[in-house]
Design a protein around this motif. Structure first.
Motif, PDB file in Angstrom:
ATOM      1  N   ASP A 138       8.630  10.728  30.127  1.00  0.00           N
ATOM      2  CA  ASP A 138       9.680  11.672  29.447  1.00  0.00           C
ATOM      3  C   ASP A 138       9.696  13.140  30.098  1.00  0.00           C
ATOM      4  N   GLU A 139       8.566  13.005  30.598  1.00  0.00           N
ATOM      5  CA  GLU A 139       8.433  14.568  31.256  1.00  0.00           C
ATOM      6  C   GLU A 139       9.280  14.615  32.424  1.00  0.00           C
ATOM      7  N   ARG A 141      11.868  12.753  33.078  1.00  0.00           N
ATOM      8  CA  ARG A 141      13.337  12.527  32.570  1.00  0.00           C
ATOM      9  C   ARG A 141      13.985  13.900  32.163  1.00  0.00           C
ATOM     10  N   THR A 142      12.964  14.536  31.357  1.00  0.00           N
ATOM     11  CA  THR A 142      13.486  15.805  30.865  1.00  0.00           C
ATOM     12  C   THR A 142      13.650  17.099  32.176  1.00  0.00           C
ATOM     13  N   GLU A 143      12.716  17.091  32.851  1.00  0.00           N
ATOM     14  CA  GLU A 143      12.467  18.365  33.934  1.00  0.00           C
ATOM     15  C   GLU A 143      13.447  17.867  35.124  1.00  0.00           C
TER      16      GLU A 143
END
Length: 185
Positions: A138-139, A141-143
């Motif tokens: 998720d990190e 994906r977000t960053e």
């Protein structure tokens, strides 16, 4: 003989440099092909991450061509290290004719081991992607604003596996070289 620090007759240095230079070319070519395959699986791995890491080398090439540049730049040093350590392990001590047979085999061992480990890594990435359990990404994906996380994960594992495989391949190649050297002594 110690393979970790240079302590050798200077007359061996030209052959050692040549073997390391051949390693640069072989590994660089492998990286070009590898990254073309990787780009086909996940362009985002490159556009969102690798191209940023290598932005200093961006001269305006199309993305697929730049992926080849990134592939070369990401792997040439592995070949240099492999060539240097294989030379230090005794390649330069072999008779010239045997050295000519051993060098391609030595690099072949490293390449095949890296490719097999990369494939295993990719398969692990596929299994992980299919499991749907990509929460740990998720990190990323977000960053990086990654849209196709499963493909990104597959390529990440492919790349990681390839580097691990190259390290094991170097160990196998050194064992091969040492055995060849012993057979000539």
């Amino acid at each position: 003989m110690n393979v970790l620090y240079p302590s050798f007759p200077i007359r061996r240095l030209p052959a050692m440099i040549l073997i390391a230079a051949l390693g640069v070319l072989v590994a660089g070519a492998y990286g070009v092909v590898h990254d073309q395959i990787s780009y086909a699986i996940s362009p985002e791995y490159f556009t969102k991450m690798k191209f940023r890491q290598f932005d200093w080398a961006d001269v305006g090439l199309p993305p697929r061509a730049f992926a080849s540049v990134v592939g070369f730049l990401g792997t040439w040093w592995v070949g240099m290290v492999a060539g240097w350590f294989a030379a230090r392990a005794g390649l330069v001590d072999l008779p010239r004719a045997e050295r000519r047979r051993c060098v391609p085999r030595c690099f072949g061992i490293v390449l095949v081991t890296a490719a097999v480990a990369g494939l295993i890594g990719a398969l692990v990435g596929v299994a992980l992607a299919r499991s749907g359990d990509l929460g740990s990404w998720d990190e990323v994906r977000t960053e990086l604003a990654v849209r196709d996380v499963p493909a990104f994960v597959i390529v990440a594992y492919l790349h990681g596996g390839g580097y691990i495989g190259a390290a094991f391949g170097l160990v196998f190649a050194i064992v091969y070289v040492r055995r060849r050297v012993r057979s000539f002594n």
